[in-house]
Design a protein around this motif. Structure first.
Motif, PDB file in Angstrom:
ATOM      1  N   SER A  77     -53.268   0.345 -29.609  1.00 34.41           N
ATOM      2  CA  SER A  77     -52.390   0.768 -30.599  1.00 34.41           C
ATOM      3  C   SER A  77     -50.986   0.334 -29.926  1.00 34.41           C
ATOM      4  CB  SER A  77     -52.511   2.280 -30.634  1.00 34.41           C
ATOM      5  OG  SER A  77     -53.614   2.753 -31.131  1.00 34.41           O
ATOM      6  N   LEU A  78     -50.768   0.346 -28.664  1.00 36.80           N
ATOM      7  CA  LEU A  78     -49.531  -0.278 -28.033  1.00 36.80           C
ATOM      8  C   LEU A  78     -49.432  -1.606 -28.203  1.00 36.80           C
ATOM      9  CD1 LEU A  78     -49.224   2.358 -25.047  1.00 36.80           C
ATOM     10  CD2 LEU A  78     -48.097   2.421 -27.072  1.00 36.80           C
ATOM     11  N   SER A  79     -50.540  -2.338 -27.969  1.00 39.82           N
ATOM     12  CA  SER A  79     -50.425  -3.827 -27.708  1.00 39.82           C
ATOM     13  C   SER A  79     -50.248  -4.239 -29.316  1.00 39.82           C
ATOM     14  CB  SER A  79     -51.785  -4.284 -26.978  1.00 39.82           C
ATOM     15  OG  SER A  79     -52.930  -4.007 -27.939  1.00 39.82           O
ATOM     16  N   ALA A  80     -50.858  -3.894 -30.302  1.00 41.18           N
ATOM     17  CA  ALA A  80     -50.703  -4.313 -31.777  1.00 41.18           C
ATOM     18  C   ALA A  80     -49.346  -4.114 -32.090  1.00 41.18           C
ATOM     19  CB  ALA A  80     -51.731  -3.342 -32.479  1.00 41.18           C
TER      20      ALA A  80
ATOM     21  N   GLU B  48     -53.510  -9.423 -27.356  1.00 36.26           N
ATOM     22  CA  GLU B  48     -52.505  -8.903 -27.866  1.00 36.26           C
ATOM     23  C   GLU B  48     -51.221  -9.018 -27.085  1.00 36.26           C
ATOM     24  OE1 GLU B  48     -54.362  -6.449 -31.712  1.00 36.26           O
ATOM     25  OE2 GLU B  48     -53.862  -5.406 -29.773  1.00 36.26           O
ATOM     26  N   ALA B  49     -51.572  -8.362 -25.830  1.00 34.68           N
ATOM     27  CA  ALA B  49     -50.340  -8.262 -24.764  1.00 34.68           C
ATOM     28  C   ALA B  49     -50.079  -9.399 -24.284  1.00 34.68           C
ATOM     29  CB  ALA B  49     -51.172  -7.397 -23.506  1.00 34.68           C
ATOM     30  N   VAL B  50     -50.680 -10.554 -24.128  1.00 34.37           N
ATOM     31  CA  VAL B  50     -50.385 -11.893 -23.788  1.00 34.37           C
ATOM     32  C   VAL B  50     -49.542 -12.382 -24.656  1.00 34.37           C
ATOM     33  CG1 VAL B  50     -51.225 -14.038 -22.748  1.00 34.37           C
ATOM     34  CG2 VAL B  50     -51.965 -12.132 -21.907  1.00 34.37           C
ATOM     35  N   ALA B  51     -50.015 -12.365 -26.007  1.00 37.60           N
ATOM     36  CA  ALA B  51     -49.443 -13.296 -27.131  1.00 37.60           C
ATOM     37  C   ALA B  51     -48.155 -12.479 -27.318  1.00 37.60           C
ATOM     38  CB  ALA B  51     -50.322 -12.892 -28.443  1.00 37.60           C
ATOM     39  N   ALA B  52     -47.834 -11.226 -27.520  1.00 39.34           N
ATOM     40  CA  ALA B  52     -46.621 -10.321 -27.609  1.00 39.34           C
ATOM     41  C   ALA B  52     -45.655 -11.106 -26.467  1.00 39.34           C
ATOM     42  CB  ALA B  52     -46.786  -9.164 -27.546  1.00 39.34           C
TER      43      ALA B  52
ATOM     44  N   THR C 233     -46.498 -17.508 -34.293  1.00 39.18           N
ATOM     45  CA  THR C 233     -47.056 -16.432 -33.815  1.00 39.18           C
ATOM     46  C   THR C 233     -48.807 -16.734 -33.955  1.00 39.18           C
ATOM     47  OG1 THR C 233     -46.908 -15.340 -36.101  1.00 39.18           O
ATOM     48  CG2 THR C 233     -45.481 -14.872 -34.335  1.00 39.18           C
ATOM     49  N   THR C 234     -49.112 -17.367 -35.188  1.00 41.61           N
ATOM     50  CA  THR C 234     -50.458 -17.746 -35.364  1.00 41.61           C
ATOM     51  C   THR C 234     -51.005 -18.445 -34.275  1.00 41.61           C
ATOM     52  OG1 THR C 234     -50.081 -17.722 -37.656  1.00 41.61           O
ATOM     53  CG2 THR C 234     -52.035 -18.572 -36.957  1.00 41.61           C
ATOM     54  N   HIS C 235     -50.364 -19.619 -33.960  1.00 47.50           N
ATOM     55  CA  HIS C 235     -50.985 -20.342 -32.664  1.00 47.50           C
ATOM     56  C   HIS C 235     -51.191 -19.445 -31.594  1.00 47.50           C
ATOM     57  CE1 HIS C 235     -49.388 -24.505 -34.143  1.00 47.50           C
ATOM     58  NE2 HIS C 235     -49.942 -23.841 -35.388  1.00 47.50           N
ATOM     59  N   THR C 236     -50.183 -18.525 -31.299  1.00 52.78           N
ATOM     60  CA  THR C 236     -50.198 -17.848 -29.937  1.00 52.78           C
ATOM     61  C   THR C 236     -51.338 -16.885 -29.898  1.00 52.78           C
ATOM     62  OG1 THR C 236     -47.831 -18.245 -29.860  1.00 52.78           O
ATOM     63  CG2 THR C 236     -48.775 -16.677 -28.125  1.00 52.78           C
ATOM     64  N   ILE C 237     -51.324 -16.034 -31.030  1.00 55.71           N
ATOM     65  CA  ILE C 237     -52.695 -15.054 -30.873  1.00 55.71           C
ATOM     66  C   ILE C 237     -53.922 -15.602 -30.980  1.00 55.71           C
ATOM     67  CG2 ILE C 237     -52.408 -14.566 -33.433  1.00 55.71           C
ATOM     68  CD1 ILE C 237     -53.207 -11.969 -30.233  1.00 55.71           C
ATOM     69  N   THR C 238     -54.117 -16.659 -31.831  1.00 54.16           N
ATOM     70  CA  THR C 238     -55.438 -17.191 -32.083  1.00 54.16           C
ATOM     71  C   THR C 238     -55.818 -17.685 -30.711  1.00 54.16           C
ATOM     72  OG1 THR C 238     -54.777 -17.959 -34.055  1.00 54.16           O
ATOM     73  CG2 THR C 238     -56.664 -18.898 -33.077  1.00 54.16           C
ATOM     74  N   SER C 239     -54.838 -18.547 -30.022  1.00 52.73           N
ATOM     75  CA  SER C 239     -55.249 -19.100 -28.714  1.00 52.73           C
ATOM     76  C   SER C 239     -55.581 -17.941 -27.559  1.00 52.73           C
ATOM     77  CB  SER C 239     -54.262 -19.904 -28.127  1.00 52.73           C
ATOM     78  OG  SER C 239     -53.796 -21.010 -29.027  1.00 52.73           O
ATOM     79  N   ALA C 240     -54.942 -16.912 -27.773  1.00 56.95           N
ATOM     80  CA  ALA C 240     -55.111 -15.904 -26.861  1.00 56.95           C
ATOM     81  C   ALA C 240     -56.525 -15.101 -27.072  1.00 56.95           C
ATOM     82  CB  ALA C 240     -54.062 -14.886 -26.725  1.00 56.95           C
ATOM     83  N   VAL C 241     -56.842 -15.228 -28.289  1.00 53.22           N
ATOM     84  CA  VAL C 241     -58.075 -14.544 -28.747  1.00 53.22           C
ATOM     85  C   VAL C 241     -59.201 -15.434 -28.138  1.00 53.22           C
ATOM     86  CG1 VAL C 241     -59.964 -14.036 -30.593  1.00 53.22           C
ATOM     87  CG2 VAL C 241     -57.386 -13.311 -30.777  1.00 53.22           C
ATOM     88  N   MET C 242     -59.087 -16.699 -28.167  1.00 54.17           N
ATOM     89  CA  MET C 242     -60.127 -17.537 -27.737  1.00 54.17           C
ATOM     90  C   MET C 242     -60.106 -17.561 -26.071  1.00 54.17           C
ATOM     91  SD  MET C 242     -59.219 -21.250 -29.623  1.00 54.17           S
ATOM     92  CE  MET C 242     -59.089 -21.083 -31.488  1.00 54.17           C
TER      93      MET C 242
END
Length: 332
Positions: free
Chosen positions: A176-179, A257-261, A277-286
């Motif tokens: 909830s916090l990281s989102a 989420e924490a890393v991307a933010a 933001t798209t590149h960052t969160i997608t790469s972090a998910v991977m």
């Protein structure tokens, strides 16, 4: 005629901001929704509110977009260039949204500005584009992937003897916090890009001067448009980011989420760079997903996303160049 063009540019800039919101809503909430840390409606409300707040946290990115990409001529000609850039960006946003591809609204806008600038023989500030766009565009996904991989590896080691059920519940709460942090970073980055375009339009008509601060009404309008767009959702892209790349658990969702933010804040406030933001969160998910095993990441889906990243700037630029040619013939 000039006043009508100014109003048209501002209106279309806010439409772009709205499409940015629903196109990129998945950036902030897809992982939290897919892990059931948040319900979709609660997640959208939270993301919309945090987007609005984030838009007021700085103007560094707006100044880069408004002053560091192209030099537009004064008057109606300059407004036509900005208008063409926005149409190119909106068109690419809608195409990638339709196909569920999490491409970058930021790079669509920058591609539109460059394409319209080249078509109009305006001065394109290539050194600024390299420093503030190209280099951060390559660095932010790499940092997102590696950072999420390392953070998730640390989480696995720290909680290796913990009760799985309690740990999962704890990370659902942490998400909830990281989102919220991710949504705040999205507002900080993406709402400012629209502010920069509106400032550029006002600059070409003499309504503001190069050293002026961004007017408060521009900030409020941009923040409102992106928040409304975020609240309207982006379910096609949310499915891709939340489930098709990898099946996330709450711990991996939190790590990504924490890393991307963190990357978004550092790039915006520290480097004044309009990163995706798209590149960052997608790469972090991977990166977080790769800690399961490399084969857990659906690399075929990832390949399609990366292809969309590569073609975004030239595709949006090409549409903007065509729009400029048509507008030039009609208006001049």
């Amino acid at each position: 005629m000039e006043l009508a063009l100014v109003v048209a540019v501002i209106a279309i800039a806010l439409i772009f901001d709205y499409t940015n919101g629903f196109h990129d809503a998945a950036n902030a909430i897809a992982t939290s929704v897919s892990t059931r840390a948040l319900t979709p409606r609660v997640a959208l409300v939270m993301a919309a509110v945090m987007n609005f707040v984030g838009a007021f946290l700085g103007t560094e990115v707006a100044e880069t977009v408004g002053k560091g990409i192209i030099n537009t001529p004064a008057g109606e000609h300059g407004l036509v260039i900005v208008l063409s850039a926005l149409v190119g960006a909106i068109t690419w946003n809608l195409i990638t949204w339709y196909f569920g591809l999490p491409s970058s609204s930021s790079h669509a806008l920058i591609g539109g500005l460059v394409g319209a600038g080249l078509a109009s023989a305006s001065t394109v500030l290539w050194s600024g584009i390299v420093d503030k766009v190209v280099i951060p565009m390559m660095i932010s996904p790499a940092v997102g992937f590696l950072g999420a991989f390392l953070v998730m590896t640390a989480i696995l080691w720290i909680f290796r003897r913990s009760n799985p059920g309690k740990t999962t519940r704890g990370f659902r709460l942490a998400q909830s916090l990281s989102a919220a942090a991710m949504a705040l970073g999205h507002g900080l980055q993406d709402a400012q890009k629209t502010m920069g375009v509106i400032f550029l339009a006002l600059l070409t008509t003499g309504h503001v001067q190069p050293g002026d601060e961004i007017p408060i009404w521009v900030k409020v309008a941009a923040a409102t448009a992106i928040s409304l767009g975020t609240y309207s959702g982006g379910w096609r892209i949310m499915r891709t980011l939340g489930r098709r790349i990898i099946h996330l658990d709450p711990a991996r969702g939190f790590a990504s989420e924490a890393v991307a933010a963190t990357v978004l804040y550092v790039m915006a406030i520290g480097l004044h760079a309009p990163v995706s933001t798209t590149h960052t969160i997608t790469s972090a998910v991977m990166g977080a997903g790769a800690t399961k095993r490399l084969s857990a990441v659906r690399w075929g889906v990832a390949k399609g996303i990366v292809l969309a990243w590569i073609v975004t700037i030239p595709a949006a630029g090409a549409v903007a160049a065509v729009c400029y040619a048509v507008a030039h013939l009609i208006l001049e």
